[in-house]
Design a protein around this motif. Structure first.
Motif, PDB file in Angstrom:
ATOM      1  N   VAL A   1      10.821   4.281  -3.286  1.00 16.38           N
ATOM      2  CA  VAL A   1       9.970   3.020  -2.267  1.00 16.38           C
ATOM      3  C   VAL A   1      10.078   1.571  -3.184  1.00 16.38           C
ATOM      4  CG1 VAL A   1       8.388   2.337  -1.025  1.00 16.38           C
ATOM      5  CG2 VAL A   1       8.681   4.425  -0.567  1.00 16.38           C
ATOM      6  N   PHE A   2      10.277   0.461  -2.608  1.00 19.19           N
ATOM      7  CA  PHE A   2      10.074  -1.024  -2.988  1.00 19.19           C
ATOM      8  C   PHE A   2       9.427  -1.133  -1.538  1.00 19.19           C
ATOM      9  CE2 PHE A   2      14.250   1.043  -4.260  1.00 19.19           C
ATOM     10  CZ  PHE A   2      14.602   0.697  -5.759  1.00 19.19           C
ATOM     11  N   SER A   3       8.878  -2.339  -2.395  1.00 21.96           N
ATOM     12  CA  SER A   3       8.103  -4.346  -1.978  1.00 21.96           C
ATOM     13  C   SER A   3       8.828  -4.956  -1.714  1.00 21.96           C
ATOM     14  CB  SER A   3       6.846  -4.038  -3.033  1.00 21.96           C
ATOM     15  OG  SER A   3       5.737  -3.095  -2.902  1.00 21.96           O
ATOM     16  N   LYS A   4       8.782  -6.063  -0.956  1.00 21.44           N
ATOM     17  CA  LYS A   4       9.139  -7.203  -0.773  1.00 21.44           C
ATOM     18  C   LYS A   4       9.350  -8.018  -2.170  1.00 21.44           C
ATOM     19  CE  LYS A   4       9.656 -10.942   2.637  1.00 21.44           C
ATOM     20  NZ  LYS A   4       9.406 -11.520   3.891  1.00 21.44           N
TER      21      LYS A   4
ATOM     22  N   SER B   1      12.056  -7.096   3.438  1.00 23.68           N
ATOM     23  CA  SER B   1      11.482  -6.545   3.764  1.00 23.68           C
ATOM     24  C   SER B   1      10.366  -6.538   3.136  1.00 23.68           C
ATOM     25  CB  SER B   1      11.751  -5.144   4.358  1.00 23.68           C
ATOM     26  OG  SER B   1      12.564  -4.491   3.812  1.00 23.68           O
ATOM     27  N   GLU B   2       8.985  -6.396   4.212  1.00 26.77           N
ATOM     28  CA  GLU B   2       7.459  -6.099   3.353  1.00 26.77           C
ATOM     29  C   GLU B   2       7.582  -4.850   3.044  1.00 26.77           C
ATOM     30  OE1 GLU B   2       4.943  -7.721   3.575  1.00 26.77           O
ATOM     31  OE2 GLU B   2       6.117  -9.185   4.030  1.00 26.77           O
ATOM     32  N   THR B   3       8.928  -3.524   3.149  1.00 27.33           N
ATOM     33  CA  THR B   3       9.390  -2.712   2.332  1.00 27.33           C
ATOM     34  C   THR B   3      10.293  -2.033   2.088  1.00 27.33           C
ATOM     35  OG1 THR B   3       7.879  -1.269   4.074  1.00 27.33           O
ATOM     36  CG2 THR B   3       6.769  -1.404   2.262  1.00 27.33           C
TER      37      THR B   3
ATOM     38  N   GLY C   1      13.980  -0.652   5.550  1.00 28.26           N
ATOM     39  CA  GLY C   1      14.840  -2.163   6.064  1.00 28.26           C
ATOM     40  C   GLY C   1      15.763  -2.573   5.226  1.00 28.26           C
TER      41      GLY C   1
ATOM     42  N   ASP D   1      11.052  -6.967  -4.174  1.00 33.35           N
ATOM     43  CA  ASP D   1      11.678  -6.006  -5.774  1.00 33.35           C
ATOM     44  C   ASP D   1      12.732  -6.573  -6.259  1.00 33.35           C
ATOM     45  OD1 ASP D   1       9.304  -5.406  -5.985  1.00 33.35           O
ATOM     46  OD2 ASP D   1       9.368  -3.386  -5.377  1.00 33.35           O
TER      47      ASP D   1
END
Length: 128
Positions: free
Chosen positions: A14-17, A80-82, A37, A19
């Motif tokens: 899982v990644f965050s915006k 995206s946000e995540t 995402g 990243d």
């Protein structure tokens, strides 16, 4: 059977915006299937594409470096946000399904079995 074994070899990340999943020029060790995402594909510091996973279609990336052993040809950044992706490393992918070149030759709907490769033997000559 191959799909079941491949599924066992997949891991979710899982990644965050903002990243950076990987950068252009890096060695490619993983294949990614974007399951949620969106990401930006950047080549030479210019966005060349946007990939968005939907309920009906997952996007994938990272296959070129696995096919050719060349460095990554693009940077992938989360927009995206995540975002979530299933990943599989080249050794596991080759071991479970055989070399990627054979899969491409077989085609998406082909039914010809692909020869399995033992760990550490991918790309080695089959002679004597």
């Amino acid at each position: 059977q191959e799909k079941v074994e491949l599924a066992k070899g997949l891991h979710e990340m899982v990644f965050s915006k903002h990243d950076c999943i990987f950068q252009q020029g890096e060695k490619g060790d993983y294949f990614y299937i974007l399951t949620s995402g969106s990401v930006s594909v950047i080549q030479d510091q210019k966005e060349v594409a946007q990939l968005q996973a939907t309920t009906f279609e997952a996007q994938y990336f990272g296959e070129k470096a696995l096919l050719t052993n060349d460095p990554r040809t693009a940077t992938i950044k989360v927009t995206s946000e995540t975002a979530a992706a299933l990943i599989v490393d080249k050794q596991t992918f080759d071991m479970l399904l055989g070399p990627l070149e054979e899969l491409q030759a077989r085609g998406k709907r082909g039914s010809t079995p692909v020869q399995k490769v033992r760990p550490g033997t991918a790309g080695e000559s089959k002679q004597g």
